[in-house]
Write a protein that holds these residues in place. Sequence first.
Motif, PDB file in Angstrom:
ATOM      1  N   ALA A   1       0.762  -4.034   4.547  1.00  0.00           N
ATOM      2  CA  ALA A   1       0.830  -3.929   3.080  1.00  0.00           C
ATOM      3  C   ALA A   1       0.250  -2.595   2.622  1.00  0.00           C
ATOM      4  O   ALA A   1       0.809  -1.936   1.740  1.00  0.00           O
ATOM      5  N   ALA A   2      -0.866  -2.165   3.233  1.00  0.00           N
ATOM      6  CA  ALA A   2      -1.498  -0.893   2.854  1.00  0.00           C
ATOM      7  C   ALA A   2      -0.580   0.278   3.209  1.00  0.00           C
ATOM      8  O   ALA A   2      -0.475   1.247   2.444  1.00  0.00           O
ATOM      9  N   GLU A   3       0.107   0.177   4.360  1.00  0.00           N
ATOM     10  CA  GLU A   3       1.023   1.261   4.750  1.00  0.00           C
ATOM     11  C   GLU A   3       2.207   1.349   3.776  1.00  0.00           C
ATOM     12  O   GLU A   3       2.630   2.436   3.399  1.00  0.00           O
ATOM     13  N   ALA A   4       2.689   0.158   3.344  1.00  0.00           N
ATOM     14  CA  ALA A   4       3.807   0.142   2.397  1.00  0.00           C
ATOM     15  C   ALA A   4       3.371   0.762   1.066  1.00  0.00           C
ATOM     16  O   ALA A   4       4.105   1.533   0.448  1.00  0.00           O
ATOM     17  N   LEU A   5       2.143   0.445   0.658  1.00  0.00           N
ATOM     18  CA  LEU A   5       1.608   1.002  -0.589  1.00  0.00           C
ATOM     19  C   LEU A   5       1.498   2.524  -0.479  1.00  0.00           C
ATOM     20  O   LEU A   5       1.877   3.254  -1.396  1.00  0.00           O
ATOM     21  N   GLY A   6       1.034   3.007   0.670  1.00  0.00           N
ATOM     22  CA  GLY A   6       0.923   4.459   0.896  1.00  0.00           C
ATOM     23  C   GLY A   6       2.293   5.120   0.808  1.00  0.00           C
ATOM     24  O   GLY A   6       2.440   6.186   0.205  1.00  0.00           O
ATOM     25  N   GLY A   7       3.327   4.463   1.367  1.00  0.00           N
ATOM     26  CA  GLY A   7       4.692   4.989   1.323  1.00  0.00           C
ATOM     27  C   GLY A   7       5.201   5.088  -0.110  1.00  0.00           C
ATOM     28  O   GLY A   7       5.801   6.085  -0.516  1.00  0.00           O
ATOM     29  N   GLU A   8       4.910   4.017  -0.921  1.00  0.00           N
ATOM     30  CA  GLU A   8       5.321   4.019  -2.337  1.00  0.00           C
ATOM     31  C   GLU A   8       4.674   5.183  -3.073  1.00  0.00           C
ATOM     32  O   GLU A   8       5.301   5.870  -3.865  1.00  0.00           O
ATOM     33  N   LEU A   9       3.368   5.390  -2.801  1.00  0.00           N
ATOM     34  CA  LEU A   9       2.636   6.454  -3.489  1.00  0.00           C
ATOM     35  C   LEU A   9       3.244   7.825  -3.165  1.00  0.00           C
ATOM     36  O   LEU A   9       3.391   8.664  -4.050  1.00  0.00           O
ATOM     37  N   LEU A  10       3.606   8.020  -1.891  1.00  0.00           N
ATOM     38  CA  LEU A  10       4.215   9.308  -1.511  1.00  0.00           C
ATOM     39  C   LEU A  10       5.536   9.511  -2.244  1.00  0.00           C
ATOM     40  O   LEU A  10       5.858  10.610  -2.678  1.00  0.00           O
ATOM     41  N   ASP A  11       6.297   8.399  -2.405  1.00  0.00           N
ATOM     42  CA  ASP A  11       7.590   8.503  -3.083  1.00  0.00           C
ATOM     43  C   ASP A  11       7.460   8.912  -4.536  1.00  0.00           C
ATOM     44  O   ASP A  11       8.296   9.647  -5.056  1.00  0.00           O
ATOM     45  N   VAL A  12       6.400   8.416  -5.217  1.00  0.00           N
ATOM     46  CA  VAL A  12       6.289   8.696  -6.656  1.00  0.00           C
ATOM     47  C   VAL A  12       5.539   9.999  -6.936  1.00  0.00           C
ATOM     48  O   VAL A  12       5.538  10.474  -8.066  1.00  0.00           O
ATOM     49  N   MET A  13       4.907  10.576  -5.895  1.00  0.00           N
ATOM     50  CA  MET A  13       4.191  11.836  -6.127  1.00  0.00           C
ATOM     51  C   MET A  13       5.183  12.974  -6.344  1.00  0.00           C
ATOM     52  O   MET A  13       6.216  13.039  -5.678  1.00  0.00           O
ATOM     53  N   ALA A  14       4.844  13.855  -7.287  1.00  0.00           N
ATOM     54  CA  ALA A  14       5.708  15.012  -7.534  1.00  0.00           C
ATOM     55  C   ALA A  14       5.649  15.956  -6.331  1.00  0.00           C
ATOM     56  O   ALA A  14       4.616  16.066  -5.677  1.00  0.00           O
TER      57      ALA A  14
END
Length: 216
Positions: free
Chosen positions: A44-57
Amino acid sequence: MKPNHHLDNSTILAYAAGTLNEAFTVVAASHIAVCPSCRAAVRAAEALGGELLDVMADTPVSSDCRASTLAALDQATLHRLPVPAPRSQLPVPLARLIDAQGFEDIVWKKKAPGVSMFDVKLPAMARGQLKLLRIAAGRAMPEHGHGGEEITLVLKGAYRDHMGRFAQGDVADLDEDIEHKPVVETECDCICLVATERPTRFKSLAARIIQPFVGI
Ligand SMILES: [Zn+2]
């Protein structure tokens, strides 16, 4: 084996992000290997990290930085860790660091009556300290706190303290404010894998005086 005591959320996040220090990573990985709930938390933490990378400019980098990064990648070589023997008693992340099949092959250093230790040598530049601690059946450790964070994984036997019973597979993920006085159960010795940032801080004066001599 279904552990009852788990890794702290901050440890799970740091493990998933790859920022946990090397000593703590060995203990965390050894617990995660036997704990479905911490494995799910890491996913779950890895998935959250992936989401964060996607939304970062996107951040532009200089051409120098880009060229030196690509050159460094060209130079990189793959370091393969030795594969432990399949029937090792030790968790795989630990077996990669120790030349032993089981606890009886380890050259324990006696530190105090009923207390033996083995320093696990980490690769050069690794952060944190890692050791195996073997405490005799029925023995109580002096009450102590910790000079920093500490994670303990029980590999064999069991102990009790004010937080409950810790048996094979359980982790005590303690911060520096917690003081405890573990007592090993009487059936067999307790062997723990302990990662620390800094040395243990004993509460009683007598224990503090002998600490430099016993080296725990
Ligand atoms: Zn767990």
